[in-house]
Design a protein around this motif. Structure first.
Motif, short mmCIF file in Angstrom:
data_model
loop_
_atom_site.label_atom_id
_atom_site.label_comp_id
_atom_site.label_asym_id
_atom_site.label_seq_id
_atom_site.Cartn_x
_atom_site.Cartn_y
_atom_site.Cartn_z
N THR A 227 47.75 37.33 37.59
CA THR A 227 46.29 37.48 37.66
C THR A 227 45.86 38.02 39.02
O THR A 227 45.06 38.96 39.11
CB THR A 227 45.61 36.14 37.38
N LEU A 298 42.30 37.72 31.88
CA LEU A 298 43.47 37.11 32.51
C LEU A 298 43.33 35.60 32.61
O LEU A 298 44.32 34.87 32.44
CB LEU A 298 43.70 37.73 33.89
N GLU A 302 45.82 33.03 31.06
CA GLU A 302 46.46 32.04 31.93
C GLU A 302 46.31 30.62 31.38
O GLU A 302 47.24 29.81 31.41
CB GLU A 302 45.85 32.14 33.32
#
Length: 306
Positions: A227, A298, A302
């Motif tokens: 990220t 992202l 995640e």
């Protein structure tokens, strides 16, 4: 009344804990300075995007959205926007791919791993302008790259790397990837070293291959580093100016112009200050949309990987 209740009656209550956080007004001086130095000039600059100011004359006129409508009819501006997005995507993909491979390579027990890490990270600490001028000489028609190709019998591959409109943009991308792949490597390496060694050993004992081990174990645990790297490389690619201007000046013609180089040319060469500010506003909007969208995607991935 039980003994416990009687005891509780005689136990003095602790006084309410006093608030230890500093009052919010302690930040007022810093906020006032930030507003005076950053916010007010930025707001005034946005206002100039709706004027015909040339940057020097004390008089200007409010022209509304004329600068933005002219941008839609300007082939150089549209081409610069396309180049900016293409460079940003190419740098994000290639730089992080190379950085990840380098991180996986030096995250081993080879004896020279520390020397390799320093060697690979070294270009990232060199000033971008110095790197650009260095590579401009190396990629010139009589530069070291063409000389090396001729020396090893690959004379057919010799090119005018920065003078060919078809190659110049990708030459710029190659220089930027060369400089900052080591930076991405360091971030990936920090993420890899935070993964316990026992996880690798357990996966190896289960007979998991290296590709499967990376995709199912390493990749989810490396999500925070991915990220960070993607965010930094994308935003840096969109705002790119130094390397492009030093390597090609936006040329040949407008083959490597980005929004940033076009802003510079319109403001300080052509004297179209209002138009250049309109381009800067568009650049700011692109950065905001790209960074926000990428962060949301992202961050969701995640959370799903954790």
């Amino acid at each position: 009344m039980t003994l416990t209740e009687k005891t509780a009656e005689h136990v003095p209550r602790s006084p309410r804990r006093r608030r230890t956080d500093p009052p919010w007004w302690f930040v007022l001086p810093a906020m006032a300075l930030f507003a005076y130095v950053v916010l007010l000039p930025s707001g005034r600059g946005v206002y100039y995007a709706f004027t015909d100011w040339d940057g020097l004359s004390p008089a200007w006129s409010f022209i509304g959205l004329d600068n933005f409508s002219a941008m839609l009819d300007d082939p150089n501006a549209l081409q610069a926007i396309r180049h900016t997005l293409l460079i940003a995507v190419a740098i994000t993909v290639i730089q992080n791919g190379v950085g990840l491979l380098l991180a996986l390579g030096v995250n081993t027990m080879i004896k020279s791993r520390n020397v390799l890490r320093v060697f690979l990270f070294a270009p990232a600490v060199v000033t971008p302008i110095v790197t650009a001028y260095l590579w401009r000489n190396l990629l010139g028609p009589d530069g070291a790259v063409n000389s090396l190709l001729g020396a090893v019998g690959l004379g057919a591959w010799q090119q005018d790397w920065l003078g060919d409109p078809q190659l110049a943009l990708w030459s710029v991308v190659a220089v930027i990837v060369w400089q900052f792949a080591g930076y991405s490597m360091v971030i990936f390496l920090a993420g890899l070293q935070s993964i316990p060694r026992e996880i690798y050993e357990a996966a190896a004992m289960d007979g998991t291959g290296p590709v499967r081990r990376f995709w199912s174990i390493v990749r989810p645990l490396l999500a925070p580093a991915i990220t960070i790297n993607l965010m930094l490389s994308l935003i840096g690619g969109i705002k790119l100016f130094d390397q492009v201007y030093a390597l090609t000046g936006g040329g040949p013609g407008h083959a490597t112009d980005t929004i940033s180089t076009l802003i510079y040319k319109d403001a300080f060469t052509l004297g179209e200050f209002g138009y250049s500010i309109a381009l800067a506003v568009v650049l700011t909007i692109i950065v905001a949309i790209a960074s926000t969208g990428q962060y949301l995607v992202l961050a969701r991935n995640e959370r799903a990987a954790s």
